[in-house]
Structure formats: structure tokens, C-alpha cells
Design a protein around this motif. Sequence first.
Motif, PDB file in Angstrom:
ATOM      1  N   GLU A   1     -78.044 -85.713 -85.658  1.00 42.14           N
ATOM      2  CA  GLU A   1     -76.662 -85.447 -85.490  1.00 42.14           C
ATOM      3  C   GLU A   1     -76.381 -84.050 -84.728  1.00 42.14           C
ATOM      4  OE1 GLU A   1     -74.661 -88.011 -89.029  1.00 42.14           O
ATOM      5  OE2 GLU A   1     -75.391 -86.123 -89.597  1.00 42.14           O
ATOM      6  N   LYS A   2     -77.048 -83.110 -85.418  1.00 41.78           N
ATOM      7  CA  LYS A   2     -76.860 -81.912 -84.685  1.00 41.78           C
ATOM      8  C   LYS A   2     -77.391 -81.631 -83.297  1.00 41.78           C
ATOM      9  CE  LYS A   2     -77.635 -79.388 -89.048  1.00 41.78           C
ATOM     10  NZ  LYS A   2     -78.535 -78.325 -89.946  1.00 41.78           N
ATOM     11  N   ILE A   3     -78.482 -82.479 -82.871  1.00 42.69           N
ATOM     12  CA  ILE A   3     -78.986 -82.331 -81.653  1.00 42.69           C
ATOM     13  C   ILE A   3     -77.825 -83.051 -80.697  1.00 42.69           C
ATOM     14  CG2 ILE A   3     -80.486 -83.580 -79.970  1.00 42.69           C
ATOM     15  CD1 ILE A   3     -81.691 -81.301 -81.690  1.00 42.69           C
ATOM     16  N   ASN A   4     -77.241 -84.237 -81.266  1.00 45.33           N
ATOM     17  CA  ASN A   4     -76.241 -84.993 -80.381  1.00 45.33           C
ATOM     18  C   ASN A   4     -75.032 -84.165 -80.183  1.00 45.33           C
ATOM     19  OD1 ASN A   4     -77.629 -87.294 -80.087  1.00 45.33           O
ATOM     20  ND2 ASN A   4     -76.991 -88.389 -81.945  1.00 45.33           N
ATOM     21  N   ILE A   5     -74.510 -83.558 -81.186  1.00 43.97           N
ATOM     22  CA  ILE A   5     -73.359 -82.318 -80.923  1.00 43.97           C
ATOM     23  C   ILE A   5     -73.701 -81.448 -79.965  1.00 43.97           C
ATOM     24  CG2 ILE A   5     -72.009 -80.906 -82.198  1.00 43.97           C
ATOM     25  CD1 ILE A   5     -72.079 -82.659 -84.777  1.00 43.97           C
ATOM     26  N   ASP A   6     -75.133 -80.674 -80.061  1.00 45.06           N
ATOM     27  CA  ASP A   6     -75.183 -79.761 -79.230  1.00 45.06           C
ATOM     28  C   ASP A   6     -75.317 -80.255 -77.702  1.00 45.06           C
ATOM     29  OD1 ASP A   6     -75.404 -77.770 -81.431  1.00 45.06           O
ATOM     30  OD2 ASP A   6     -77.449 -77.932 -81.668  1.00 45.06           O
ATOM     31  N   LEU A   7     -75.927 -81.316 -77.677  1.00 42.42           N
ATOM     32  CA  LEU A   7     -76.137 -82.093 -76.350  1.00 42.42           C
ATOM     33  C   LEU A   7     -74.837 -82.249 -75.729  1.00 42.42           C
ATOM     34  CD1 LEU A   7     -78.217 -83.348 -74.327  1.00 42.42           C
ATOM     35  CD2 LEU A   7     -77.885 -85.417 -75.575  1.00 42.42           C
ATOM     36  N   LYS A   8     -74.206 -82.838 -76.276  1.00 40.83           N
ATOM     37  CA  LYS A   8     -72.641 -83.133 -75.744  1.00 40.83           C
ATOM     38  C   LYS A   8     -71.955 -81.644 -75.395  1.00 40.83           C
ATOM     39  CE  LYS A   8     -68.168 -84.868 -77.025  1.00 40.83           C
ATOM     40  NZ  LYS A   8     -67.389 -85.480 -77.716  1.00 40.83           N
ATOM     41  N   THR A   9     -72.053 -80.707 -76.140  1.00 40.25           N
ATOM     42  CA  THR A   9     -71.560 -79.271 -75.817  1.00 40.25           C
ATOM     43  C   THR A   9     -72.279 -78.925 -74.456  1.00 40.25           C
ATOM     44  OG1 THR A   9     -71.186 -78.755 -78.147  1.00 40.25           O
ATOM     45  CG2 THR A   9     -70.964 -76.899 -76.624  1.00 40.25           C
ATOM     46  N   ALA A  10     -73.737 -78.899 -74.563  1.00 44.02           N
ATOM     47  CA  ALA A  10     -74.286 -78.415 -73.201  1.00 44.02           C
ATOM     48  C   ALA A  10     -73.988 -79.181 -72.164  1.00 44.02           C
ATOM     49  CB  ALA A  10     -75.735 -78.647 -73.624  1.00 44.02           C
ATOM     50  N   MET A  11     -73.784 -80.645 -72.179  1.00 43.83           N
ATOM     51  CA  MET A  11     -73.499 -81.412 -70.991  1.00 43.83           C
ATOM     52  C   MET A  11     -71.989 -80.869 -70.404  1.00 43.83           C
ATOM     53  SD  MET A  11     -74.862 -84.952 -72.202  1.00 43.83           S
ATOM     54  CE  MET A  11     -74.549 -85.946 -70.951  1.00 43.83           C
ATOM     55  N   LEU A  12     -71.056 -80.804 -71.481  1.00 45.26           N
ATOM     56  CA  LEU A  12     -69.718 -80.100 -71.058  1.00 45.26           C
ATOM     57  C   LEU A  12     -70.059 -78.868 -70.273  1.00 45.26           C
ATOM     58  CD1 LEU A  12     -67.708 -81.591 -73.999  1.00 45.26           C
ATOM     59  CD2 LEU A  12     -67.683 -82.289 -71.806  1.00 45.26           C
ATOM     60  N   ALA A  13     -70.524 -78.100 -70.618  1.00 41.79           N
ATOM     61  CA  ALA A  13     -70.887 -76.626 -70.318  1.00 41.79           C
ATOM     62  C   ALA A  13     -71.897 -76.590 -69.128  1.00 41.79           C
ATOM     63  CB  ALA A  13     -71.659 -75.813 -71.305  1.00 41.79           C
ATOM     64  N   LYS A  14     -72.448 -77.856 -68.780  1.00 41.24           N
ATOM     65  CA  LYS A  14     -73.171 -78.055 -67.430  1.00 41.24           C
ATOM     66  C   LYS A  14     -74.465 -77.067 -67.514  1.00 41.24           C
ATOM     67  CE  LYS A  14     -69.578 -79.884 -64.754  1.00 41.24           C
ATOM     68  NZ  LYS A  14     -68.771 -79.902 -63.488  1.00 41.24           N
ATOM     69  N   ASN A  15     -74.950 -76.941 -68.869  1.00 44.93           N
ATOM     70  CA  ASN A  15     -76.124 -76.311 -68.890  1.00 44.93           C
ATOM     71  C   ASN A  15     -77.333 -76.888 -68.917  1.00 44.93           C
ATOM     72  OD1 ASN A  15     -77.984 -74.300 -69.797  1.00 44.93           O
ATOM     73  ND2 ASN A  15     -76.936 -73.543 -71.494  1.00 44.93           N
ATOM     74  N   GLU A  16     -77.710 -77.217 -67.595  1.00 50.23           N
ATOM     75  CA  GLU A  16     -79.054 -78.153 -67.500  1.00 50.23           C
ATOM     76  C   GLU A  16     -80.417 -77.823 -68.219  1.00 50.23           C
ATOM     77  OE1 GLU A  16     -79.205 -81.236 -65.838  1.00 50.23           O
ATOM     78  OE2 GLU A  16     -76.948 -81.180 -65.915  1.00 50.23           O
ATOM     79  N   PRO A  17     -80.883 -76.486 -68.351  1.00 46.10           N
ATOM     80  CA  PRO A  17     -81.974 -76.515 -69.040  1.00 46.10           C
ATOM     81  C   PRO A  17     -81.819 -76.929 -70.535  1.00 46.10           C
ATOM     82  CG  PRO A  17     -81.502 -74.453 -67.913  1.00 46.10           C
ATOM     83  CD  PRO A  17     -80.364 -75.294 -67.581  1.00 46.10           C
ATOM     84  N   VAL A  18     -80.660 -76.387 -71.211  1.00 46.68           N
ATOM     85  CA  VAL A  18     -80.475 -76.817 -72.588  1.00 46.68           C
ATOM     86  C   VAL A  18     -80.221 -78.213 -72.785  1.00 46.68           C
ATOM     87  CG1 VAL A  18     -78.932 -76.416 -74.297  1.00 46.68           C
ATOM     88  CG2 VAL A  18     -79.238 -74.675 -73.112  1.00 46.68           C
ATOM     89  N   VAL A  19     -79.835 -78.830 -71.634  1.00 48.94           N
ATOM     90  CA  VAL A  19     -79.622 -80.354 -71.753  1.00 48.94           C
ATOM     91  C   VAL A  19     -81.074 -80.981 -71.680  1.00 48.94           C
ATOM     92  CG1 VAL A  19     -78.760 -82.389 -70.548  1.00 48.94           C
ATOM     93  CG2 VAL A  19     -77.445 -80.660 -70.759  1.00 48.94           C
ATOM     94  N   ARG A  20     -81.748 -80.737 -70.672  1.00 46.58           N
ATOM     95  CA  ARG A  20     -83.047 -81.101 -70.761  1.00 46.58           C
ATOM     96  C   ARG A  20     -84.016 -80.910 -72.054  1.00 46.58           C
ATOM     97  NH1 ARG A  20     -83.322 -78.844 -65.504  1.00 46.58           N
ATOM     98  NH2 ARG A  20     -84.343 -77.106 -66.439  1.00 46.58           N
ATOM     99  N   GLY A  21     -84.006 -79.730 -72.657  1.00 46.98           N
ATOM    100  CA  GLY A  21     -84.582 -79.382 -73.983  1.00 46.98           C
ATOM    101  C   GLY A  21     -84.129 -80.467 -75.104  1.00 46.98           C
ATOM    102  N   LEU A  22     -82.744 -80.539 -75.173  1.00 44.73           N
ATOM    103  CA  LEU A  22     -82.362 -81.378 -76.201  1.00 44.73           C
ATOM    104  C   LEU A  22     -82.575 -82.971 -76.036  1.00 44.73           C
ATOM    105  CD1 LEU A  22     -78.796 -79.647 -76.543  1.00 44.73           C
ATOM    106  CD2 LEU A  22     -80.637 -79.497 -78.142  1.00 44.73           C
ATOM    107  N   ARG A  23     -82.533 -83.199 -74.973  1.00 44.24           N
ATOM    108  CA  ARG A  23     -82.776 -84.669 -74.390  1.00 44.24           C
ATOM    109  C   ARG A  23     -84.419 -84.977 -74.870  1.00 44.24           C
ATOM    110  NH1 ARG A  23     -79.894 -85.799 -68.739  1.00 44.24           N
ATOM    111  NH2 ARG A  23     -77.892 -86.361 -69.710  1.00 44.24           N
TER     112      ARG A  23
END
Length: 90
Positions: free
Chosen positions: A29-51
Amino acid sequence: MSDALPLREGFFISFITFTVKFIVMSLEEKINIDLKTAMLAKNEPVVRGLRAIKQAILLSKTSGSSTVSVEDEVRMLQKLVKQRKESVEV
């Protein structure tokens, strides 16, 4: 008289409920929330790591048991970190 700050009872109960839910929240659940936040911020390195972490959680859930213990999650994250460090060194 109490030393506590005067708060409305409803606010205090809402705050406690939110805090308890946040503490009890699973890694997934924490990963899903952080992933959504990173996607909205368009932070690709964080999105790749969380995925990558999300994929590892899904693989571990489908590989056998339906639940993943905290120890399994920590072991999985340590394995992912080790893999990333090795790939940087190569």
C-alpha cells in the motif's frame, strides 16, 4: 485542568484513525501511494524503482503463499538493493 491543547473531539479521533491506518499500512500500500505521487511529479527514476519493488511483491505473492511477511519483504528489498548495486558496478 488538562495540559493538552484544546482540540475538537472529532478532529482528534480522525487524526488517531489516520495515524493508526498509516502505521498498519502494508508495504504494498505504501509503494502504491508513493508510486502515484512519483507519477504525478513525473519523477521517472523513482517511478522505475517503485515499479520494480511492486513487481517483486506481486511475484512473491503469486509464487506460493498469498501473504508476505515483514521478514520476507525486508529480504526481498535487500535482494533488490544488492541487484541494483551489482548492476551499477558492471
